[in-house]
Design a protein around this motif. Structure first.
Motif, PDB file in Angstrom:
ATOM      1  N   ALA A  95      33.690  48.699  33.951  1.00 22.73           N
ATOM      2  CA  ALA A  95      34.803  49.532  34.435  1.00 22.73           C
ATOM      3  C   ALA A  95      34.335  50.949  34.750  1.00 22.73           C
ATOM      4  O   ALA A  95      34.749  51.539  35.751  1.00 22.73           O
ATOM      5  CB  ALA A  95      35.928  49.553  33.397  1.00 22.73           C
ATOM      6  N   LEU A 151      33.108  51.329  38.290  1.00 20.36           N
ATOM      7  CA  LEU A 151      33.874  50.819  39.443  1.00 20.36           C
ATOM      8  C   LEU A 151      34.217  51.944  40.419  1.00 20.36           C
ATOM      9  O   LEU A 151      34.323  51.717  41.620  1.00 20.36           O
ATOM     10  CB  LEU A 151      35.154  50.105  38.985  1.00 20.36           C
ATOM     11  N   GLU A 197      34.145  42.811  38.779  1.00 21.92           N
ATOM     12  CA  GLU A 197      34.372  43.111  37.369  1.00 21.92           C
ATOM     13  C   GLU A 197      34.898  41.878  36.633  1.00 21.92           C
ATOM     14  O   GLU A 197      35.308  40.904  37.257  1.00 21.92           O
ATOM     15  CB  GLU A 197      35.383  44.264  37.233  1.00 21.92           C
ATOM     16  N   THR A 242      41.687  46.101  36.931  1.00 22.31           N
ATOM     17  CA  THR A 242      41.073  47.101  37.792  1.00 22.31           C
ATOM     18  C   THR A 242      41.245  46.743  39.274  1.00 22.31           C
ATOM     19  O   THR A 242      41.279  47.621  40.131  1.00 22.31           O
ATOM     20  CB  THR A 242      39.586  47.271  37.420  1.00 22.31           C
TER      21      THR A 242
END
Ligand SMILES: C=C(OP(=O)(O)O)C(=O)O
Length: 314
Positions: A193, A196, A219, A224
């Protein structure tokens, strides 16, 4: 063929993609079919059941895409010990395979396209009249491939993982911005995360005002990707798998059928919830306002003088 546009709208088959249009959701099968048509069909079924707009594959000419010094390296596979080049062939479908996929997708009413990893594969995919081509992040610097893709005149989805802003600008220049859609991506499998960097969606929007911006996620989990939609991604791609424990390098960072159903369902809720950004007081709020808002000051005076309790006056 795609719609050339200086706006942020692109055409993918019978769908328009861009702001104000439903998010275009692609289930990336990639090579998670492990070379078995049966797996590909089951993944197409999962994408259809979840409500995806398209499924995607990866198409390679093994002799072109595999560095020569890797060909003879042996490895264990579910089909026994084999050389790397034999393995690369084992996970590719030939023309008959793609004919069967094309037919199956037509029957199921879902679009399909692929990322060609070499020029030969562009010509291969062109035989099927695909609605678009994708450029994998790894191919962003392959000018020869980009030129061949531009020449098709189709909508090109360009992924930007593992790339610098300068490399992205160059790729956009080679492809031309009229027919492209850019995807923010982080090319770690799975991507943590913290890496990202979803605000890149907005950075790309600012730098490329005439290009729709999407998200290609690697991911684990779904939150997300929903955040990417909340930030404005108009195209979403996630790898899909029948089982994350299956053999293959992309399986672990992929979404299983049930998760895919939740993802598409929640994307639809998130996009609906975004609204237009113009403040309004909804009918449904008026009853709550009447019950809960204490009436004081100018509003009380206005009401005493006979005015209705208008949202604008409170
Ligand atoms: C690897 C691919 O794309 P991305 O870089 O978006 O993961 C692909 O489309 O083959």
């Amino acid at each position: 063929m795609s719609t050339s546009s200086t706006s942020r709208i692109r055409t993918l088959g019978d769908r328009e993609v861009g702001p104000g249009r439903p998010v275009y959701v692609t289930g990336e099968i990639g090579i998670n079919h492990n070379g078995e048509l049966e797996n590909a069909f089951a993944l197409i079924d999962a994408a259809v059941e979840a409500g995806c707009d398209a499924v995607k594959f990866q198409k390679r000419t093994p002799e072109v895409c595999t560095p020569r010094d890797q060909w003879e390296i042996e490895r264990d596979t579910p089909w026994g010990r084999m050389t790397y080049i034999d393995y690369r062939h084992r996970v590719e479908f030939d023309e008959d395979g793609y004919r069967a996929i094309d037919e199956y997708c037509r029957k199921k009413g879902i679009a399909w396209f692929a990322s060609p990893w070499d020029v030969e594969s562009v010509a291969f995919l062109e035989k099927f009249g695909v609605p678009a081509h994708k450029v994998a992040s790894a191919s962003l610097t392959d000018d020869e491939l980009l030129r061949a893709l531009r020449a098709t005149g189709r909508t090109i989805i360009l992924s930007t993982g593992m790339s610098t802003p300068k490399q992205i600008r160059h790729a956009v220049e080679v492809l031309g911005s009229e027919n492209i859609l850019l995807c923010h991506a982080t090319s770690t499998y799975p991507a943590p995360a913290a890496e990202l960097n979803l605000r890149m969606i907005n950075t790309l929007e600012a730098e490329y005002p005439n290009v729709p911006i999407g998200y290609s996620g690697h991911e684990v989990g779904l939150q997300t990707t929903l955040a990417a939609v909340a930030l404005g991604a108009v195209f979403v791609e996630r790898h899909i798998t029948l089982d994350r424990a299956m053999w293959g390098s992309d399986q672990a960072a992929s979404v299983e059928p049930q998760g895919l159903q939740r993802l598409v369902r929640d994307i639809r809720v998130v996009e609906e919830s975004l609204g237009d950004g113009v403040k309004k007081v909804y009918e449904g709020e008026k009853a709550a306002m009447k019950k809960l808002r204490r009436v004081t000051g100018v509003v009380a005076e206005a009401e005493a003088a006979g005015a209705e309790r208008e949202p604008a006056s409170v």
